[in-house]
Design an enzyme around this catalytic site. Structure first.
Site, mmCIF file in Angstrom:
data_model
loop_
_atom_site.group_PDB
_atom_site.id
_atom_site.type_symbol
_atom_site.label_atom_id
_atom_site.label_comp_id
_atom_site.label_asym_id
_atom_site.label_seq_id
_atom_site.Cartn_x
_atom_site.Cartn_y
_atom_site.Cartn_z
ATOM 1 N N HIS A 1 67.664 9.591 -27.644
ATOM 2 C CA HIS A 1 67.544 10.868 -27.031
ATOM 3 C C HIS A 1 66.834 12.093 -27.832
ATOM 4 C CE1 HIS A 1 70.393 9.631 -24.179
ATOM 5 N NE2 HIS A 1 71.406 9.595 -24.902
ATOM 6 N N HIS B 1 71.336 0.233 -20.720
ATOM 7 C CA HIS B 1 72.015 1.442 -20.958
ATOM 8 C C HIS B 1 70.875 2.295 -21.789
ATOM 9 C CE1 HIS B 1 74.689 4.809 -20.720
ATOM 10 N NE2 HIS B 1 74.394 5.103 -21.861
ATOM 11 N N ASP C 1 69.066 5.775 -20.409
ATOM 12 C CA ASP C 1 69.260 6.711 -20.948
ATOM 13 C C ASP C 1 67.843 7.378 -21.235
ATOM 14 O OD1 ASP C 1 71.901 7.291 -21.847
ATOM 15 O OD2 ASP C 1 71.582 6.454 -23.742
ATOM 16 N N HIS D 1 72.861 10.708 -17.474
ATOM 17 C CA HIS D 1 73.131 9.815 -16.830
ATOM 18 C C HIS D 1 72.979 10.348 -15.331
ATOM 19 C CE1 HIS D 1 75.877 8.129 -20.187
ATOM 20 N NE2 HIS D 1 74.457 7.919 -20.358
#
Ligand SMILES: [Zn+2]
Length: 292
Positions: free
Chosen positions: A272, A245, A249, A89
């Site tokens: 991720h 979000h 990311d 972030h």
């Protein structure tokens, strides 16, 4: 004679930037649950974004030179024995605000989660002030389209461009409460600040025991996460907060290339651990990328 190519380069040309003054953030790590703090310090031209361990200045992570570790549910970087988690972030906020050069001194092994979004970082950096430097900023784009595909529905395709970043993202949510799952947008600073930066971390209450058994999500609370159960356990800040979000990311993970990315990205169901392949590709095959 002025070639069109030169004109388009001229339009995009901008200078590197750093902070006007230092700014600190402190809180807890969402995974460790432990106190952590970071201080962002102004840095000279061509310094880039560097994380340094306050407890041992020999442990440094130069963004763009380190492939994130294989990890679930967070982006983790390593230097020697120092593991640094949940950088995404903060680095997303820096790249979209155009902060090229900054030294980030970290106390602890995780960037504080704050309210679960990138908004406190955006506000802190804007309050500290951003100053232009003399050196020209370079952007990164692949020479040819790159395709990352696991054959199980997860994929990222990055097509080269001469300016701008467009993200076409499709998420997969196991619960309808998470909201819409598809978005295509040009990522401008304005769009990021209004629509993506406020989007908080989210999770399913059912997964919490599993995560905690694995040493994760120890700092998760309704103050820093959208929690989905039989119904939403807290109010969403905005429509499609979970999708936004996921895009935040992705931007954060791609910021670990170390230079702002331009191109057109189509990503499906990535997280991720998948996104890290892009950084690995750049570090292993820099000849397939170009700076513009
Ligand atoms: Zn996140």
């Amino acid at each position: 004679v002025v070639l069109p190519f030169l004109i388009s380069r001229e339009i995009m040309q901008s200078n590197q930037k750093t902070l006007k003054q230092r700014v600190s953030f402190s809180g807890i790590g969402v995974h460790s649950g432990l106190p952590s703090a970071v201080t962002l310090l102004p840095a000279p031209e061509d310094h880039g974004v560097i994380f340094i361990n306050k407890a041992n200045h020999k442990e440094k992570i130069i963004v763009g030179q380190v492939v994130p570790e294989a990890a679930m549910h967070a982006t983790v970087m390593r230097s020697g024995g120092w593991m640094l988690s949940t950088v995404e972030h903060l680095v997303a906020a820096l790249v979209v605000l155009g902060v090229d050069n900054v030294l980030i001194e970290v106390e602890g092994s995780e960037i504080p989660i704050l309210d679960g979004s990138a908004l406190p970082f955006v506000q802190g950096v804007i309050d500290a002030g951003i100053v232009e430097q003399d050196a020209i900023r370079h952007y990164l784009t692949p020479k040819l389209a790159l395709i990352f595909d696991d054959g199980k529905g997860r994929s990222i395709v990055i097509k080269p461009a001469r300016e701008g970043l467009v993200i076409d993202y499709s998420a997969e949510f196991s619960n309808d409460l998470a909201g819409k799952s598809i978005m295509k947008e040009a990522i401008t600073t304005d769009f990021f600040m209004k629509e993506l930066a406020p989007a908080r971390t989210f999770g399913h209450i059912d997964q919490l025991p599993f995560l905690r058994q694995h040493g994760l999500a120890k700092g998760t609370s309704l103050g820093n996460s959208v929690v989905i159960g039989q119904e939403l356990m807290n109010d969403m800040r905005m429509t499609d907060e979970c999708l936004k979000h996921k895009v935040l990311d992705l931007i954060g993970d791609l910021s670990l290339l170390g230079k702002p990315l331009i191109g057109s990205i189509k990503a499906q169901k990535t997280g991720h651990n998948f996104n890290r392949q892009v950084v690995a590709h750049y570090i292993e095959h820099p000849d397939q990328w170009e700076l513009v």
